[in-house]
Design a protein around this motif. Structure first.
Motif, PDB file in Angstrom:
ATOM      1  N   ASN A  39     -11.335  -3.338 -23.910  1.00 45.25           N
ATOM      2  CA  ASN A  39     -12.788  -3.360 -24.034  1.00 45.25           C
ATOM      3  C   ASN A  39     -13.425  -4.078 -22.839  1.00 45.25           C
ATOM      4  O   ASN A  39     -14.447  -3.633 -22.319  1.00 45.25           O
ATOM      5  N   GLU A  40     -12.804  -5.140 -22.362  1.00 41.74           N
ATOM      6  CA  GLU A  40     -13.317  -5.837 -21.177  1.00 41.74           C
ATOM      7  C   GLU A  40     -13.266  -4.929 -19.955  1.00 41.74           C
ATOM      8  O   GLU A  40     -14.218  -4.852 -19.178  1.00 41.74           O
ATOM      9  N   ARG A  41     -12.187  -4.197 -19.820  1.00 46.55           N
ATOM     10  CA  ARG A  41     -12.051  -3.258 -18.701  1.00 46.55           C
ATOM     11  C   ARG A  41     -13.075  -2.133 -18.802  1.00 46.55           C
ATOM     12  O   ARG A  41     -13.715  -1.756 -17.819  1.00 46.55           O
ATOM     13  N   LEU A  42     -13.273  -1.591 -20.003  1.00 49.08           N
ATOM     14  CA  LEU A  42     -14.247  -0.516 -20.201  1.00 49.08           C
ATOM     15  C   LEU A  42     -15.679  -0.976 -19.927  1.00 49.08           C
ATOM     16  O   LEU A  42     -16.470  -0.230 -19.362  1.00 49.08           O
ATOM     17  N   LEU A  43     -16.017  -2.200 -20.323  1.00 46.85           N
ATOM     18  CA  LEU A  43     -17.351  -2.727 -20.036  1.00 46.85           C
ATOM     19  C   LEU A  43     -17.590  -2.842 -18.536  1.00 46.85           C
ATOM     20  O   LEU A  43     -18.674  -2.561 -18.043  1.00 46.85           O
ATOM     21  N   ARG A  44     -16.562  -3.250 -17.803  1.00 43.85           N
ATOM     22  CA  ARG A  44     -16.693  -3.367 -16.347  1.00 43.85           C
ATOM     23  C   ARG A  44     -16.853  -1.996 -15.686  1.00 43.85           C
ATOM     24  O   ARG A  44     -17.492  -1.880 -14.656  1.00 43.85           O
ATOM     25  N   ASN A  45     -16.257  -0.976 -16.279  1.00 36.08           N
ATOM     26  CA  ASN A  45     -16.290   0.358 -15.674  1.00 36.08           C
ATOM     27  C   ASN A  45     -17.543   1.161 -16.008  1.00 36.08           C
ATOM     28  O   ASN A  45     -17.737   2.236 -15.453  1.00 36.08           O
TER      29      ASN A  45
END
Length: 142
Positions: A106-112
């Protein structure tokens, strides 16, 4: 990237690159999942903090805008509402058991996404109940 020399100078005047300004060294290893120690604990609260565009950082939440231009730009910018972030972007909610892989993804998806410049998810243990944790989601708008 810049078509004109003056647009490059204007961009550098208006925005500071706070993420690449310090030369800390090379990355020597891949970071392990920091949420593994909280695996299986129940999420008691999900707190969301949305930072403005200019002068703030998800890694230093005490940082504030310094120039009048940054403050003015923040005043005219509309930030994303925490309710929208919780309902449409988070893959977890209060009451669920924490899954470390879900938080990491989820942290990675928010950054992307195109609407957030950076994102960070922090987990705080509840001092009174060791089976519960609070999750703090910090995002910086674009």
């Amino acid at each position: 990237m810049y078509k004109k020399k003056w647009s490059k100078k204007l961009y550098k005047f208006m925005f500071r690159d706070i993420y690449n300004s310090s030369k800390t060294g090379l990355i020597t290893s891949i970071e392990a999942n920091p949420y593994l120690i909280y695996e299986g604990k129940y999420i008691q609260n999900v707190l969301v903090k949305v930072l403005n565009v200019n002068g703030f950082s998800v890694y230093d939440t005490l940082r504030t805008p310094k120039s009048k231009l940054e403050k003015f730009a923040n005043n005219i910018h509309t930030t994303t509402q925490a309710k929208v972030l919780k309902e449409q972007f988070l893959l977890f909610s209060a009451g669920q058991p924490l899954k470390s892989k879900v938080l990491q993804d989820n942290e990675r998806l928010l950054r992307n996404t195109n609407i957030f410049h950076d994102a960070r998810i922090l987990v705080n243990e509840n001092p009174t109940d060791p089976t519960k944790v609070d999750v703090l989601v910090i995002v910086q708008d674009v």
